[in-house]
Design a protein around this motif. Structure first.
Motif, PDB file in Angstrom:
ATOM      1  N   ASP A  34       0.837  -1.208   0.000  1.00  0.00           N
ATOM      2  CA  ASP A  34       0.000   0.000   0.000  1.00  0.00           C
ATOM      3  C   ASP A  34       0.869   1.254   0.000  1.00  0.00           C
ATOM      4  OD1 ASP A  34      -2.392  -1.393  -0.053  1.00  0.00           O
ATOM      5  OD2 ASP A  34      -2.774  -1.182   2.101  1.00  0.00           O
ATOM      6  N   ALA A  35       1.945   1.248   0.793  1.00  0.00           N
ATOM      7  CA  ALA A  35       2.853   2.400   0.845  1.00  0.00           C
ATOM      8  C   ALA A  35       3.544   2.601  -0.503  1.00  0.00           C
ATOM      9  CB  ALA A  35       3.883   2.210   1.959  1.00  0.00           C
ATOM     10  N   THR A  76       0.952   4.121  -2.897  1.00  0.00           N
ATOM     11  CA  THR A  76       0.738   5.533  -2.557  1.00  0.00           C
ATOM     12  C   THR A  76       1.914   6.384  -3.013  1.00  0.00           C
ATOM     13  OG1 THR A  76      -0.652   4.959  -0.674  1.00  0.00           O
ATOM     14  CG2 THR A  76       0.351   7.151  -0.647  1.00  0.00           C
ATOM     15  N   GLU A 110       1.657   6.782  -6.781  1.00  0.00           N
ATOM     16  CA  GLU A 110       0.547   7.629  -7.201  1.00  0.00           C
ATOM     17  C   GLU A 110       0.765   9.098  -6.861  1.00  0.00           C
ATOM     18  OE1 GLU A 110      -2.801   5.867  -5.259  1.00  0.00           O
ATOM     19  OE2 GLU A 110      -2.925   4.211  -6.675  1.00  0.00           O
ATOM     20  N   THR A 111       1.362   9.359  -5.710  1.00  0.00           N
ATOM     21  CA  THR A 111       1.497  10.740  -5.225  1.00  0.00           C
ATOM     22  C   THR A 111       2.888  11.319  -5.434  1.00  0.00           C
ATOM     23  OG1 THR A 111       2.095   9.998  -2.996  1.00  0.00           O
ATOM     24  CG2 THR A 111      -0.270  10.345  -3.461  1.00  0.00           C
ATOM     25  N   THR A 132       5.419  10.786  -3.689  1.00  0.00           N
ATOM     26  CA  THR A 132       6.016  11.084  -2.394  1.00  0.00           C
ATOM     27  C   THR A 132       7.072  10.017  -2.109  1.00  0.00           C
ATOM     28  OG1 THR A 132       4.271   9.832  -1.283  1.00  0.00           O
ATOM     29  CG2 THR A 132       3.964  12.220  -1.443  1.00  0.00           C
TER      30      THR A 132
END
Length: 157
Positions: free
Chosen positions: A127-128, A131, A134-135, A137
């Motif tokens: 999940d990290a 994310t 997608e972001t 980050t």
């Protein structure tokens, strides 16, 4: 078959991942780590176990960071990703654990379990990763970028 060879049932989250992706080849998925194929999981686990057996047979574990009496490889550790430097990401599959937490096994045989929430389980880690992609980050020290239509991870100093 792999579970029979290793004498260990794979955690559900790893089995599900392997049904979708039998490794990632040289494609970095988790920072600088590539997902291992089923055959690579088996060969890495067998090699690490054999090294631990040989170390225990020699009887000198002085200078090793012992984990429950094991010097280089705990029998509950199950590798699922590797980097080009000899480090592995492992799942701690001890029966008393509530979930299979993720650890880092380095090229010197030390296994650590980072405290960050993304390391609580394989699903948390994936999940990290999603994310971060997608972001855009950072995932730890790495940021996902696209180069020539392929995912790459740029390290930060």
């Amino acid at each position: 078959m792999a579970e029979t060879v290793l004498g260990q049932t794979f955690p559900g989250e790893l089995a599900e991942l392997l049904l979708r992706h039998d490794g990632s080849g040289y494609f970095d998925v988790i920072g600088v780590f590539q997902l291992l194929s089923v055959s690579a999981i088996v060969s890495n686990r067998q090699a690490a176990t054999n090294l631990e057996v040989a170390t225990q047979r020699e009887g000198d574990t002085t200078g090793y960071f012992l984990r429950e009496g094991y010097a280089l490889w705990h029998p509950s550790d199950l590798p699922f990703a590797s980097d080009s430097g000899g480090s592995l990401l492992i799942l701690d599959t001890r029966p008393q654990a509530t979930s299979s937490r993720v650890g880092k096994h380095d090229e010197l045989g030390r296994t650590t379990f980072p405290a960050d929430a993304m390391w609580e389980s394989l699903n948390h880690l994936l999940d990290a990763v999603a994310t971060a992609m997608e972001t855009r980050t950072p995932l730890g020290r790495y940021t996902a970028t696209a180069k020539d239509g392929r995912l790459t991870w740029q390290g930060q100093v």
